[in-house]
Design an enzyme around this catalytic site. Structure first.
Site, PDB file in Angstrom:
ATOM      1  N   LYS A   1      14.900  11.017  -4.288  1.00  0.00           N
ATOM      2  CA  LYS A   1      14.241  10.354  -5.335  1.00  0.00           C
ATOM      3  C   LYS A   1      12.845  10.808  -5.328  1.00  0.00           C
ATOM      4  CE  LYS A   1      13.504   7.072  -8.374  1.00  0.00           C
ATOM      5  NZ  LYS A   1      12.851   8.074  -9.200  1.00  0.00           N
TER       6      LYS A   1
ATOM      7  N   LYS B   1       7.269   7.490   2.001  1.00  0.00           N
ATOM      8  CA  LYS B   1       6.994   6.367   0.909  1.00  0.00           C
ATOM      9  C   LYS B   1       8.313   5.395   0.644  1.00  0.00           C
ATOM     10  CE  LYS B   1       4.694   8.109  -2.415  1.00  0.00           C
ATOM     11  NZ  LYS B   1       4.494   8.757  -3.799  1.00  0.00           N
TER      12      LYS B   1
ATOM     13  N   LYS C   1      11.365  15.858  -4.728  1.00  0.00           N
ATOM     14  CA  LYS C   1       9.959  16.261  -5.657  1.00  0.00           C
ATOM     15  C   LYS C   1      10.431  17.449  -6.485  1.00  0.00           C
ATOM     16  CE  LYS C   1       5.720  14.609  -6.592  1.00  0.00           C
ATOM     17  NZ  LYS C   1       5.646  13.200  -6.365  1.00  0.00           N
TER      18      LYS C   1
ATOM     19  N   THR D   1       2.495   2.024 -10.712  1.00  0.00           N
ATOM     20  CA  THR D   1       1.629   2.648  -9.627  1.00  0.00           C
ATOM     21  C   THR D   1       0.250   2.201  -9.373  1.00  0.00           C
ATOM     22  OG1 THR D   1       2.930   4.778 -10.157  1.00  0.00           O
ATOM     23  CG2 THR D   1       1.298   4.870  -8.695  1.00  0.00           C
TER      24      THR D   1
ATOM     25  N   ASN E   1      -2.837   8.571 -15.811  1.00  0.00           N
ATOM     26  CA  ASN E   1      -2.127   7.264 -15.798  1.00  0.00           C
ATOM     27  C   ASN E   1      -2.667   6.495 -14.412  1.00  0.00           C
ATOM     28  OD1 ASN E   1       0.290   5.692 -14.382  1.00  0.00           O
ATOM     29  ND2 ASN E   1       0.878   5.815 -16.274  1.00  0.00           N
TER      30      ASN E   1
ATOM     31  N   SER F   1      10.683   2.275 -10.199  1.00  0.00           N
ATOM     32  CA  SER F   1      11.660   3.028 -10.426  1.00  0.00           C
ATOM     33  C   SER F   1      12.956   2.504  -9.791  1.00  0.00           C
ATOM     34  CB  SER F   1      11.528   4.359  -9.670  1.00  0.00           C
ATOM     35  OG  SER F   1      10.636   5.117 -10.833  1.00  0.00           O
TER      36      SER F   1
HETATM   37  N1  GLU Z   1       5.865  10.437  -9.097  1.00  0.00           N
HETATM   38  C1  GLU Z   1       5.752   9.079  -8.537  1.00  0.00           C
HETATM   39  C2  GLU Z   1       5.214   9.050  -6.914  1.00  0.00           C
HETATM   40  O1  GLU Z   1       4.788  10.178  -6.427  1.00  0.00           O
HETATM   41  C3  GLU Z   1       7.021   8.218  -8.803  1.00  0.00           C
HETATM   42  C4  GLU Z   1       8.249   8.744  -8.087  1.00  0.00           C
HETATM   43  C5  GLU Z   1       9.355   7.838  -8.295  1.00  0.00           C
HETATM   44  O2  GLU Z   1       9.272   6.993  -9.158  1.00  0.00           O
HETATM   45  O3  GLU Z   1      10.504   8.406  -8.049  1.00  0.00           O
HETATM   46  O4  GLU Z   1       5.331   8.255  -6.256  1.00  0.00           O
END
Ligand code: GLU
Length: 422
Positions: free
Chosen positions: A74, A98, A110, A194, A225, A353
């Site tokens: 994810k 995370k 990613k 976030t 954002n 998410s």
């Molecule tokens: N890009 C965001 C992060 O770095 C969200 C990742 C997601 O929701 O999968 O945490």
């Protein structure tokens, strides 16, 4: 000096070092490090896109899938002209940790496309986004690897990508991407999630440091954002946003800056710099202003040792991924600054998410109130877990070390029970 120090830093090596240190501190076998030191898979693709002038341009694109012991890979996808494979690999590692900190049943991934989105028309952006999915569809899926927005990507881009995936599959499978618009299975509150998460951790950190939020002075680097909504929500809590910067420069007013007006100014001029009633700053000078709380919300490796020396704040909540270098961490530790690390401070995004993915899978949608209270609960729980873990460790353990150790234990336990190491 700044540029030289930043150039020397390889974000991937930093991420690997942090895992290695956590494995050593935890007393776990080095087999765990072997599993986690590199992504399970890195897909690199050359993506040809027809530009508006009829010519073909080929873009380099990546998807790193780090680890899926706790659930499908994810993580977001970013569009940036300077992104490379090592950066994407590092960011995928941080997603694994995370998700473990946030207690969401996902692994880490990613993606990125090396491009400058400001130089692309809307039609070119759409073709590029769809082409990315054409090249990556085989490795994606709601049970395999789930995309989301990141730097320079948004709900519209997620919609094009999800639509392309559904066309390939010949049926709607919205759970493959989160951060979509509401019209195609998006989740209320995902856009601000976030930043809301960052603010929940600021509230908790301010309690620890006994900083009353009303009147607390805040500095923010980055006004996209995460930076904008963090500033706005902190302003709504009574904080005074005294300094903000973006890649074009910064604005400073010790009496406070109106966040909404500042955004309008940025939309008109392209930068926060030059906002009426403020003094100009350089991008990194926001870190040196007199303030209580800093929210880095731009890119990696911004708080170098040099920058850390100039910091006066008592709390840093990392809205960005990887904004602080290991050398800077040491200096901030000596200065007794409470750093809420990225894998905790900004996990609100992936938490919502997760809510979106659950709703897509169930085809049953929650209200904004439900999302907000569930996010608040999960964020405060995550902060408490890590803070209590820190308190149970040696005296000078930082929140970052505690977060890595805590996540590592969850990952190692799951790998062990699955028989991935003995
Ligand atoms: N890009 C965001 C992060 O770095 C969200 C990742 C997601 O929701 O999968 O945490």
């Amino acid at each position: 000096m700044q540029t030289r120090e930043k150039k020397k830093i390889n974000t991937y090596h930093v991420a690997q070092q942090r895992i290695k240190r956590a494995v050593e501190q935890s007393g776990l076998t080095m087999d765990v490090y072997e599993w986690l030191k590199a992504p399970d898979r890195l897909v690199e693709a050359s993506i040809p896109v027809e530009m508006d002038n009829g010519r073909i341009q080929v873009f380099t694109a990546y998807r790193a899938q780090h680890n899926n012991v706790l659930g499908p890979y994810k993580g977001g996808i970013r569009f940036h002209p300077e992104v490379d494979a090592d950066e994407v690999k590092a960011l995928s590692i941080w997603m694994t940790f995370k998700c473990a900190v946030a207690h969401v049943p996902f692994g880490g991934g990613k993606g990125a496309i090396c491009c400058n989105p400001r130089q692309l028309s809307v039609n070119e952006l759409e073709r590029l986004s769809r082409e990315y999915i054409q090249h990556m569809a085989l490795v994606l899926g709601p049970e395999k690897d789930i995309l989301a927005p990141d730097v320079n990507t948004n709900a519209q881009i997620m919609a094009w990508m999800a639509d392309e995936y559904c066309r390939i599959k010949q049926h709607n499978d919205f759970g493959v991407i989160t951060g979509k618009p509401l019209e195609m299975g998006g989740c209320v509150g995902r856009e601000t999630a976030t930043a809301r998460g960052v603010v929940y951790t600021v509230i908790e950190a301010a309690k620890v440091k006994e900083i009353p939020l009303p009147g607390a002075r805040v500095a923010v680097q980055g006004y996209g954002n995460v930076g904008y909504f963090s500033a706005l929500f902190l302003e709504q809590k009574g904080c005074k946003v005294v300094a903000v910067s973006d890649s074009g420069g910064g604005a400073y007013n010790p009496n406070g800056i109106n966040c909404r007006d500042l955004l309008l100014h940025k939309k008109l001029t392209g930068s926060v710099k030059g906002f009426p009633g403020t003094d100009n700053l350089d991008n990194l000078e926001v870190y040196a202003v007199d303030c209580d709380i800093i929210v880095p919300a731009a890119l990696e490796n911004q708080i170098t040792a040099e920058v850390a020396k100039g910091i006066n704040a008592r709390v840093i909540a990392e809205g960005a991924n990887g904004p602080t270098t290991p050398q800077a961490d040491e200096i901030l530790k000596e200065k007794d600054v409470l750093v809420v690390p990225d894998i905790l401070a900004n996990c609100g995004g992936v938490i919502v998410s997760y809510f979106e993915w659950v709703q897509n899978n169930y085809r049953y949608y929650w209200t904004e109130k439900e999302i907000e209270s569930r996010l608040e609960l999960k964020m405060t729980e995550a902060f408490d877990h890590i803070y209590n873990y820190k308190c149970s460790c040696e005296d000078n353990t930082t929140m970052r070390e505690a977060a890595f150790l805590y996540a590592l234990r969850r990952l190692a336990d799951a790998m062990k029970v699955r028989g991935w190491y003995k």
